[in-house]
Design an enzyme around this catalytic site. Sequence first.
Site, PDB file in Angstrom:
ATOM      1  N   THR A 284       0.836  -1.200   0.000  1.00 36.30           N
ATOM      2  CA  THR A 284       0.000   0.000   0.000  1.00 36.30           C
ATOM      3  C   THR A 284       0.871   1.250   0.000  1.00 36.30           C
ATOM      4  OG1 THR A 284      -1.550   1.298   1.362  1.00 36.30           O
ATOM      5  CG2 THR A 284      -0.096  -0.193   2.521  1.00 36.30           C
ATOM      6  N   ASP A 285       0.323   2.358  -0.491  1.00 36.07           N
ATOM      7  CA  ASP A 285       1.063   3.619  -0.428  1.00 36.07           C
ATOM      8  C   ASP A 285       1.139   4.163   0.995  1.00 36.07           C
ATOM      9  OD1 ASP A 285      -1.601   4.309  -0.173  1.00 36.07           O
ATOM     10  OD2 ASP A 285      -1.525   5.973  -1.596  1.00 36.07           O
ATOM     11  N   GLU A 286       0.319   3.612   1.906  1.00 42.63           N
ATOM     12  CA  GLU A 286       0.313   4.142   3.272  1.00 42.63           C
ATOM     13  C   GLU A 286       1.598   3.841   4.039  1.00 42.63           C
ATOM     14  OE1 GLU A 286      -3.157   4.210   5.603  1.00 42.63           O
ATOM     15  OE2 GLU A 286      -4.505   3.857   3.923  1.00 42.63           O
TER      16      GLU A 286
ATOM     17  N   TYR B 277      -2.039  -0.270  10.948  1.00 36.41           N
ATOM     18  CA  TYR B 277      -2.181  -0.896   9.633  1.00 36.41           C
ATOM     19  C   TYR B 277      -0.942  -0.678   8.775  1.00 36.41           C
ATOM     20  CZ  TYR B 277      -3.373  -1.060   4.681  1.00 36.41           C
ATOM     21  OH  TYR B 277      -3.344  -1.289   3.333  1.00 36.41           O
TER      22      TYR B 277
ATOM     23  N   LYS C 240       1.933  -3.356   7.368  1.00 31.99           N
ATOM     24  CA  LYS C 240       2.234  -3.560   5.954  1.00 31.99           C
ATOM     25  C   LYS C 240       3.688  -3.226   5.640  1.00 31.99           C
ATOM     26  CE  LYS C 240       0.023  -4.546   2.889  1.00 31.99           C
ATOM     27  NZ  LYS C 240      -0.186  -5.878   2.261  1.00 31.99           N
TER      28      LYS C 240
END
Length: 217
Positions: free
Chosen positions: A138-140, A164, A168
Amino acid sequence: MRNILVTGGAGFIGSNFIIYYLDHNPDSVIINLDALTYAGNTDNVKEIANHPRYRFIQGNICDRALIERLFYKYDIKDIIHLAAESHVDNSIARPDAFMQTNIMGTFNLLDVAKKYWMDSPGIYKEQYQNSRFHHVSTDEVYGDLDEGCDPFIEETPYAPSSPYSASKASSDFLVRAWQHTFNFPTIITNCSNNYGPFQFPEKLIPLIIMNALKAKK
């Protein structure tokens, strides 16, 4: 035929991927492993439920014994790893599930695949010379993008800011470590916000659309 294990294939991105991939790759068999948590739904893949090159298994990537059985039963050649706990608010309420699924689940897949595909670091068994582990991130993991800042690029330093995104980022680092230490064949892709059919309604774009249709604020 090339047997590909797709994790999380009853979710939004996974189901769209499987339907597309089966249609465009007649030499591949998809084994879809999904725990069917709240965001997974077999209705998402009902149009291919009886496809001759599709198999569905309900199970959790944290179940290492199950992963091992699937490798030996189906002779898995590639992995598309999408399974993850993925909602920031949920990670604040119950971070333990994110640590188990996103970190330990990814470790199970990496370790089982390495032992199945390789004889030793950098030495592949002949039939798995072209195998690949594709990890969907994810870009997060790059953190928060403040107004006026340059967009993230792949070389942006990781700066996760929620349970989260931290889980990741941890799974990404495991994948990178397996590639560097064992010369394990990996790819990491960092999705930005996707939207489309089968997306769970808690996500921003479908939530806004549904609220607008219902004349809600």
